[in-house]
Write an enzyme that holds these catalytic residues in place. Structure first.
Site, PDB file in Angstrom:
ATOM      1  N   MET A  30      49.870   9.215  56.200  1.00  0.00           N
ATOM      2  CA  MET A  30      49.485   8.121  55.300  1.00  0.00           C
ATOM      3  C   MET A  30      49.133   8.709  53.928  1.00  0.00           C
ATOM      4  SD  MET A  30      47.759   5.110  57.456  1.00  0.00           S
ATOM      5  CE  MET A  30      46.092   5.690  57.576  1.00  0.00           C
ATOM      6  N   GLU A  35      45.690  20.677  54.176  1.00  0.00           N
ATOM      7  CA  GLU A  35      46.236  21.821  54.941  1.00  0.00           C
ATOM      8  C   GLU A  35      46.688  21.447  56.348  1.00  0.00           C
ATOM      9  OE1 GLU A  35      42.649  24.029  53.250  1.00  0.00           O
ATOM     10  OE2 GLU A  35      43.523  22.111  52.707  1.00  0.00           O
ATOM     11  N   GLY A  36      46.022  20.446  56.924  1.00  0.00           N
ATOM     12  CA  GLY A  36      46.418  19.991  58.259  1.00  0.00           C
ATOM     13  C   GLY A  36      47.870  19.515  58.234  1.00  0.00           C
ATOM     14  N   HIS A  37      48.197  18.681  57.237  1.00  0.00           N
ATOM     15  CA  HIS A  37      49.571  18.187  57.119  1.00  0.00           C
ATOM     16  C   HIS A  37      50.537  19.347  56.845  1.00  0.00           C
ATOM     17  CE1 HIS A  37      47.278  14.436  55.912  1.00  0.00           C
ATOM     18  NE2 HIS A  37      48.021  14.003  56.899  1.00  0.00           N
ATOM     19  N   LYS A 149      43.817  16.596  66.048  1.00  0.00           N
ATOM     20  CA  LYS A 149      42.566  16.040  65.501  1.00  0.00           C
ATOM     21  C   LYS A 149      42.423  14.583  65.938  1.00  0.00           C
ATOM     22  CE  LYS A 149      42.682  14.834  61.142  1.00  0.00           C
ATOM     23  NZ  LYS A 149      42.599  13.352  61.252  1.00  0.00           N
ATOM     24  N   VAL A 176      43.351  21.865  62.163  1.00  0.00           N
ATOM     25  CA  VAL A 176      43.036  22.806  61.087  1.00  0.00           C
ATOM     26  C   VAL A 176      41.632  22.450  60.598  1.00  0.00           C
ATOM     27  CG1 VAL A 176      43.702  23.659  58.803  1.00  0.00           C
ATOM     28  CG2 VAL A 176      45.468  23.003  60.456  1.00  0.00           C
ATOM     29  N   SER A 185      40.330  16.291  57.237  1.00  0.00           N
ATOM     30  CA  SER A 185      40.855  14.930  57.423  1.00  0.00           C
ATOM     31  C   SER A 185      40.836  14.173  56.095  1.00  0.00           C
ATOM     32  CB  SER A 185      39.963  14.197  58.430  1.00  0.00           C
ATOM     33  OG  SER A 185      40.235  12.817  58.396  1.00  0.00           O
TER      34      SER A 185
HETATM   35  O1  PAF Z   1      47.724   9.837  61.611  1.00  0.00           O
HETATM   36  C1  PAF Z   1      48.153   9.145  60.669  1.00  0.00           C
HETATM   37  O2  PAF Z   1      48.159   9.561  59.515  1.00  0.00           O
HETATM   38  C2  PAF Z   1      48.662   7.730  60.947  1.00  0.00           C
HETATM   39  O3  PAF Z   1      47.935   7.118  61.962  1.00  0.00           O
HETATM   40  C3  PAF Z   1      50.173   7.673  61.245  1.00  0.00           C
HETATM   41  C4  PAF Z   1      50.524   8.442  62.510  1.00  0.00           C
HETATM   42  C5  PAF Z   1      50.947   8.245  60.078  1.00  0.00           C
HETATM   43  C6  PAF Z   1      50.621   6.222  61.444  1.00  0.00           C
HETATM   44  O4  PAF Z   1      50.395   5.450  60.321  1.00  0.00           O
END
Ligand code: PAF
Length: 264
Positions: A30, A35-37, A149, A176, A185
């Site tokens: 979203m 860093e997690g992403h 997480k 992470v 987060s």
């Molecule tokens: O974890 C998230 O960022 C959201 O819940 C997701 C999986 C992208 C769905 O909108």
């Protein structure tokens, strides 16, 4: 790196890659990337020929008294992070393209969606699963990457993919953490300095408890954690449950791997 804003365009591009025999990895997000992403993107880059990062603030997963409009939106920074991580496509659909005004279809994972956070946020997981199914269908993903997480979210999506015979493999990715131990987060943006300190404290309490599991019984561990959590200033415990890692049922003496889930 290419930015795609249109659903049909995304499907067309992804389908071409499928025809070429490429394996596609999807990192659904979203936005407000951190860093997690980046670790999810790195994992996809290692496994897949093509990595797609979707950025979509999903209105369907906000409950009535939460402010969808206040969710952090940092699209320029996000695109930069994707670029640095060698993402192939950033998919940024609009709400209207994603959900028509006449949208009537929802995906639910009974029981798992109703416990823990689901008890306090009705329709939250239904909103998440519905959008994830749509993203899988738009990206033709061979693999979808999800952080541990959001453990309940991960288990629910894993179950949905199995029950509905999705060919997309759900890949769990390690948490992470900040140096304090707190999981990184996007939602941490909401915390005041005091709340951030309290959150670090929760993380510390759980880490300490993880050592007790080897020597003490589950009830003892749960009660001693609850005692500590209740002392956190301004905190109200919504739940503190020790569950079976595999299916989120209540853990017992013979459970081999547990997860301690807490919300305050
Ligand atoms: O974890 C998230 O960022 C959201 O819940 C997701 C999986 C992208 C769905 O909108």
């Amino acid at each position: 790196m290419r930015i795609i804003k249109n659903v049909l365009q995304m499907q067309k591009v992804a389908l071409n890659h499928v025809k070429n025999g490429d394996k596609i990895g999807l990192v659904p997000t979203m936005g407000a990337l951190h860093e997690g992403h980046s670790s999810l993107i790195a994992k996809s880059k290692k496994n897949d020929d093509i990595t797609i990062v979707s950025i979509f603030v999903n209105p369907m997963q906000f409950v009535v008294d939460e402010d969808y409009l206040k969710y952090p939106r940092t699209i320029e920074k996000d695109v930069e992070i994707c670029r640095k991580n060698h993402t192939d496509y950033v998919f940024v659909p609009t709400v209207n393209d994603m959900f028509s005004v006449n949208h009537k279809t929802f995906v639910e994972v009974k029981t798992l969606q109703d416990i823990l956070c689901g008890k306090f946020r009705p329709s939250y997981f239904r909103g998440i699963v519905t959008v994830v199914v749509k993203l899988f269908n738009m990206s033709y993903a061979d693999r979808g990457y999800f952080g541990m997480k959001d453990f309940q979210q991960f288990k629910i999506i894993e179950k949905m993919a199995k029950d509905l015979n999705f060919r997309t493999k759900i890949i769990p990715c390690p948490i992470v953490r900040e140096r304090s131990g707190l999981a990184i987060s996007s939602e941490n943006y909401y915390l005041s300095i005091e709340e951030n300190k309290a959150s670090e404290n929760i993380s510390r309490i759980l880490k300490e408890a993880s050592k007790d599991f080897k020597v003490k019984d589950l009830n003892f561990v749960k009660e001693s954690v609850l005692d500590k959590l209740k002392k956190i200033p301004d905190g109200k415990v919504d739940y503190a449950e020790i569950l079976d890692f595999n299916d989120l049922s209540f853990a017992g003496k013979n459970t081999r791997k547990v997860v301690f889930a807490v919300a305050i």
